[in-house]
Design an enzyme around this catalytic site. Structure first.
Site, PDB file in Angstrom:
ATOM      1  N   ASN A  22       0.840  -1.199   0.000  1.00 42.37           N
ATOM      2  CA  ASN A  22       0.000   0.000   0.000  1.00 42.37           C
ATOM      3  C   ASN A  22       0.879   1.255   0.000  1.00 42.37           C
ATOM      4  O   ASN A  22       1.957   1.290   0.590  1.00 42.37           O
ATOM      5  CB  ASN A  22      -1.021   0.000   1.146  1.00 42.37           C
ATOM      6  CG  ASN A  22      -0.432  -0.209   2.519  1.00 42.37           C
ATOM      7  OD1 ASN A  22       0.598  -0.843   2.681  1.00 42.37           O
ATOM      8  ND2 ASN A  22      -1.094   0.340   3.520  1.00 42.37           N
TER       9      ASN A  22
ATOM     10  N   GLU B 132       0.246   5.157   0.690  1.00 39.37           N
ATOM     11  CA  GLU B 132      -0.696   6.199   1.134  1.00 39.37           C
ATOM     12  C   GLU B 132      -0.225   7.575   0.686  1.00 39.37           C
ATOM     13  O   GLU B 132       0.905   7.753   0.223  1.00 39.37           O
ATOM     14  CB  GLU B 132      -0.843   6.110   2.659  1.00 39.37           C
ATOM     15  CG  GLU B 132      -1.443   4.767   3.072  1.00 39.37           C
ATOM     16  CD  GLU B 132      -1.698   4.647   4.558  1.00 39.37           C
ATOM     17  OE1 GLU B 132      -1.249   5.518   5.340  1.00 39.37           O
ATOM     18  OE2 GLU B 132      -2.357   3.650   4.942  1.00 39.37           O
TER      19      GLU B 132
ATOM     20  N   CYS C 296      -4.033   0.561  -2.486  1.00 36.95           N
ATOM     21  CA  CYS C 296      -3.911  -0.677  -1.719  1.00 36.95           C
ATOM     22  C   CYS C 296      -2.784  -1.552  -2.262  1.00 36.95           C
ATOM     23  O   CYS C 296      -2.396  -1.449  -3.437  1.00 36.95           O
ATOM     24  CB  CYS C 296      -5.213  -1.473  -1.792  1.00 36.95           C
ATOM     25  SG  CYS C 296      -6.564  -0.769  -0.836  1.00 36.95           S
TER      26      CYS C 296
ATOM     27  N   GLU D 135      -2.984  -4.681  -3.019  1.00 34.83           N
ATOM     28  CA  GLU D 135      -3.468  -5.530  -4.117  1.00 34.83           C
ATOM     29  C   GLU D 135      -3.418  -4.761  -5.441  1.00 34.83           C
ATOM     30  O   GLU D 135      -3.052  -5.310  -6.484  1.00 34.83           O
ATOM     31  CB  GLU D 135      -4.908  -5.987  -3.846  1.00 34.83           C
ATOM     32  CG  GLU D 135      -5.067  -6.845  -2.601  1.00 34.83           C
ATOM     33  CD  GLU D 135      -5.327  -6.055  -1.331  1.00 34.83           C
ATOM     34  OE1 GLU D 135      -4.853  -4.905  -1.218  1.00 34.83           O
ATOM     35  OE2 GLU D 135      -6.004  -6.588  -0.449  1.00 34.83           O
TER      36      GLU D 135
ATOM     37  N   CYS E 209     -10.395  -4.821   0.320  1.00 31.70           N
ATOM     38  CA  CYS E 209     -11.487  -3.852   0.206  1.00 31.70           C
ATOM     39  C   CYS E 209     -12.328  -4.159  -1.039  1.00 31.70           C
ATOM     40  O   CYS E 209     -11.914  -4.925  -1.924  1.00 31.70           O
ATOM     41  CB  CYS E 209     -10.952  -2.425   0.166  1.00 31.70           C
ATOM     42  SG  CYS E 209     -10.308  -1.924  -1.445  1.00 31.70           S
TER      43      CYS E 209
ATOM     44  N   CYS F 231     -10.663  -3.536  -4.437  1.00 36.18           N
ATOM     45  CA  CYS F 231      -9.628  -4.519  -4.806  1.00 36.18           C
ATOM     46  C   CYS F 231     -10.258  -5.842  -5.214  1.00 36.18           C
ATOM     47  O   CYS F 231      -9.707  -6.559  -6.056  1.00 36.18           O
ATOM     48  CB  CYS F 231      -8.644  -4.704  -3.659  1.00 36.18           C
ATOM     49  SG  CYS F 231      -7.510  -3.295  -3.516  1.00 36.18           S
TER      50      CYS F 231
END
Ligand code: THU
Length: 131
Positions: free
Chosen positions: A40, A42, A51, A53, A84, A87
């Site tokens: 991830n 950010e 993310c 993924e 999530c 994803c």
């Protein structure tokens, strides 16, 4: 799957997660056996974060592959973290419904599922056939 978990754990170390403090790693195996990993990333503008993924999928596509044979995700969480919603849809784009997904924790817990179990009733290209 152990090698995928190891690749996900290794890339997780590179996660950029100064805002949540929650570092995630993901690794994909393609049908030809190649492994692509992502973490991830950010951003101070929070919605711009991505993310793990999504990072692994971007690496796979950049590497010239478009099929996911298996995917593993790892985080330091009390229980294996479910991907999530966004994803799940991203995985479904490149994986068969029965593609295995292993969700793991850094303390050694793991839970096995599939892309279809994570996203039942997925929207797919066939839903646009009536146009
Ligand atoms: N996150 C992932 O990278 N993958 C998941 O499956 C769950 C959540 C990230 C997004 C954000 O950087 C942090 O975890 C907290 O939500």
């Amino acid at each position: 799957m152990d090698d995928l978990i190891a690749a996900a754990a290794a890339v997780r170390e590179n996660a950029h997660a100064p805002y949540s403090g929650f570092r995630v790693g993901a690794a994909i195996r393609t049908p030809d056996g190649r492994v692509f990993a992502g973490c991830n990333v950010e951003n101070v503008a929070y919605p711009e974060g991505t993310c793990a993924e999504a990072g692994a999928i971007a690496a796979m596509v950049a590497g010239g592959a478009t099929r996911i044979a298996a995917i593993a995700v790892i985080a330091d969480s009390p229980a294996p973290v479910p991907p999530c919603g966004g994803c799940r849809q991203k995985m479904a784009e490149f994986a068969a419904p029965d593609a295995p997904v292993r969700l793991a924790t850094t303390s050694g817990e793991a839970s096995d599922t599939t892309v279809a179990d994570l996203l039942p009733g997925a929207f797919g290209a066939g839903h646009m056939d009536a146009r």
